[in-house]
Scaffold this active site. Sequence first.
Site, PDB file in Angstrom:
ATOM      1  N   GLU A   1      -6.851  -5.784   4.658  1.00 31.18           N
ATOM      2  CA  GLU A   1      -7.368  -4.509   4.169  1.00 31.18           C
ATOM      3  C   GLU A   1      -8.296  -4.717   2.972  1.00 31.18           C
ATOM      4  OE1 GLU A   1      -4.760  -1.688   2.359  1.00 31.18           O
ATOM      5  OE2 GLU A   1      -5.835  -0.018   3.260  1.00 31.18           O
TER       6      GLU A   1
ATOM      7  N   CYS B   1      -3.761   7.294  -1.751  1.00 34.54           N
ATOM      8  CA  CYS B   1      -5.071   7.318  -2.415  1.00 34.54           C
ATOM      9  C   CYS B   1      -6.182   7.778  -1.483  1.00 34.54           C
ATOM     10  CB  CYS B   1      -5.424   5.931  -2.947  1.00 34.54           C
ATOM     11  SG  CYS B   1      -4.013   5.000  -3.522  1.00 34.54           S
TER      12      CYS B   1
ATOM     13  N   THR C   1      -4.438   4.844   7.265  1.00 31.68           N
ATOM     14  CA  THR C   1      -3.412   4.474   6.296  1.00 31.68           C
ATOM     15  C   THR C   1      -2.451   5.636   6.040  1.00 31.68           C
ATOM     16  OG1 THR C   1      -4.858   2.888   5.223  1.00 31.68           O
ATOM     17  CG2 THR C   1      -3.071   3.779   3.894  1.00 31.68           C
TER      18      THR C   1
ATOM     19  N   HIS D   1     -12.910   4.851  -3.041  1.00 30.66           N
ATOM     20  CA  HIS D   1     -11.870   3.945  -2.528  1.00 30.66           C
ATOM     21  C   HIS D   1     -12.136   2.500  -2.960  1.00 30.66           C
ATOM     22  CE1 HIS D   1      -8.137   4.009  -0.501  1.00 30.66           C
ATOM     23  NE2 HIS D   1      -8.453   3.023   0.317  1.00 30.66           N
TER      24      HIS D   1
ATOM     25  N   GLU E   1      -0.571   1.609   9.185  1.00 34.27           N
ATOM     26  CA  GLU E   1      -1.773   2.250   9.676  1.00 34.27           C
ATOM     27  C   GLU E   1      -1.492   2.772  11.086  1.00 34.27           C
ATOM     28  OE1 GLU E   1      -2.336  -0.453   7.603  1.00 34.27           O
ATOM     29  OE2 GLU E   1      -3.413   0.783   6.141  1.00 34.27           O
TER      30      GLU E   1
ATOM     31  N   CYS F   1       0.856  -1.195   0.000  1.00 27.94           N
ATOM     32  CA  CYS F   1       0.000   0.000   0.000  1.00 27.94           C
ATOM     33  C   CYS F   1       0.885   1.235   0.000  1.00 27.94           C
ATOM     34  CB  CYS F   1      -0.896  -0.023   1.239  1.00 27.94           C
ATOM     35  SG  CYS F   1      -1.687   1.555   1.592  1.00 27.94           S
TER      36      CYS F   1
ATOM     37  N   CYS G   1      -4.827  -0.787  -7.067  1.00 25.14           N
ATOM     38  CA  CYS G   1      -3.663  -1.084  -6.213  1.00 25.14           C
ATOM     39  C   CYS G   1      -3.539  -2.570  -5.886  1.00 25.14           C
ATOM     40  CB  CYS G   1      -3.704  -0.246  -4.937  1.00 25.14           C
ATOM     41  SG  CYS G   1      -4.821  -0.857  -3.660  1.00 25.14           S
TER      42      CYS G   1
ATOM     43  N   TYR H   1      -9.271   0.093  -5.174  1.00 23.96           N
ATOM     44  CA  TYR H   1      -8.772  -1.264  -4.936  1.00 23.96           C
ATOM     45  C   TYR H   1      -8.703  -2.085  -6.229  1.00 23.96           C
ATOM     46  CZ  TYR H   1      -8.982  -0.791   0.163  1.00 23.96           C
ATOM     47  OH  TYR H   1      -8.763  -0.413   1.462  1.00 23.96           O
TER      48      TYR H   1
END
Length: 488
Positions: A447, A104, A191, A292, A257, A100, A299, A296
């Site tokens: 996640e 974003c 994050t 979001h 995180e 990650c 990413c 995904y």
Amino acid sequence: MTLMMREEYIESLRAMTKRVFIMGQEVENVVDHPLVRPSLNACAMTYALAQMPGDGDLARATSNLTGQQVNRFTHLHQDPSDLVTKVKMQRRLGQMTGCCFQRCVGMDALNALDSVTCEMDEASGTEYHARFRRYLQYVQERDLVADGAMTDPKGDRRLSPSQQADPDLYVRIVDRRPDGIVVRGAKLHQTGALNAHEIIVMPTRALSEQDQDYAVAFAVPADAPGIVMIYGRQPSDTRKLEGSQIDVGNRQFGGHEAVIILDDVFVPWERVFMAGESAFSGLLVERFAGYHRQSYGGCKVGVGDVLIGAAQALACYQGTDRASHIRDKIVEMIHLNETLYACGIACSAEGTPASSGTYLIDLLLANVCKLNVTRFPYEIARLAQDIAGGLMVTMPSEKDLAHPEVGPYLAKYLRSVDRYTTEDRCRMLRLVENLTLGPGAAAYLTESMHGAGSPQAQRIMLARLADLEEKVRLAQKLAGIKEQAPDA
Ligand code: SF4
Ligand code: FE
């Protein structure tokens, strides 16, 4: 300056005075901390990519506010091609980092706030939108990293924010002053918080009028007085403290995180984008989560590419690459991964403009994307572990590999296909371990399950957004049945 260099970004964080706690200690130098640095390296790739020829185009955009070139992570999506390019950029960064890269959440928060502040103003005569755009210009011109902070602790899930025994379990306004507001509460699972310049706080759920003080959105510098960050642990994280090169699996990169505490933080009005408009809280959550869920589809696919590559490499190192069942498993992994990408691209290509002019994704398809993300990476990880074999979790440490007495035993007995070294095999096994069991699995698996909302949140959206009545009408027509509304 509208595009910051990677090194400038790192130095800019050094100049900040965040309060950060890691494993029970307050840390002064966060930038060089070995537990944090891999995540900083990953976030810094969002700057490095924008400087690259070729692929760098993915990370650059022309600001609709200033006409200047900006990093796409601070850009408002101006058409479906912007949305598609966002997903391609995220896939590329996932491929480059295998983790990650954190930036974003800020991009998704900025885009969600743009349309929602505009719609709030249209409905209520407020003046949030112009204020928000001034703030966005500030972010674009300095090329800042923003953390998009949504998830509150939530306490007893049966109770609304104001019904909780402790009223601070959702972020709330505790004081309204002529010059701004004072907020208190916490955000969990944040994050990249330690690598951010700015924290953009939003509500975590739809709210009623009784919960007006919880309908609050704003931006604060990440080192504003009253903000405390507490770093979250990840599986096998202390391998990073060993100076390990092989056992960490991913040598340079990782995510993180943190818990963010907001202990009576003052926010000037110029940085407040919602203060009591409870009717718009649910919309802001939906917009941010929608973007979001689209993210995904980029990413996680990029990380999936790395994992598929690692599994294929191991099959070659171990001499199983020609076995039909191994080939079949690799094909299955590719099929699952590309299905995620197809959803990310589809919800982008079907984007439509909001009244602010900023483009929204197709919400139904973005939710399909994310619901698949709650499942497919787990299956891809299972297949990667199947191909890797048990040595991935029984292998001795790199210190044993380097030991003068036992190292040669391991080099001899862990060797597989002769043309590949034992060390290469071990490195690749550790990478699969990182991504499926170690710190990388926190992002690639857990996640994928809970980030941007747990699977049930997507199912609720699918039930709401799919036009079931229209589907019934279609079937009735073809079956020659007189149209009749189905039972509710
Ligand atoms: Fe970006 Fe993916 Fe990390 Fe979310 S999980 S911040 S979309 S890299
Ligand atoms: Fe996430």
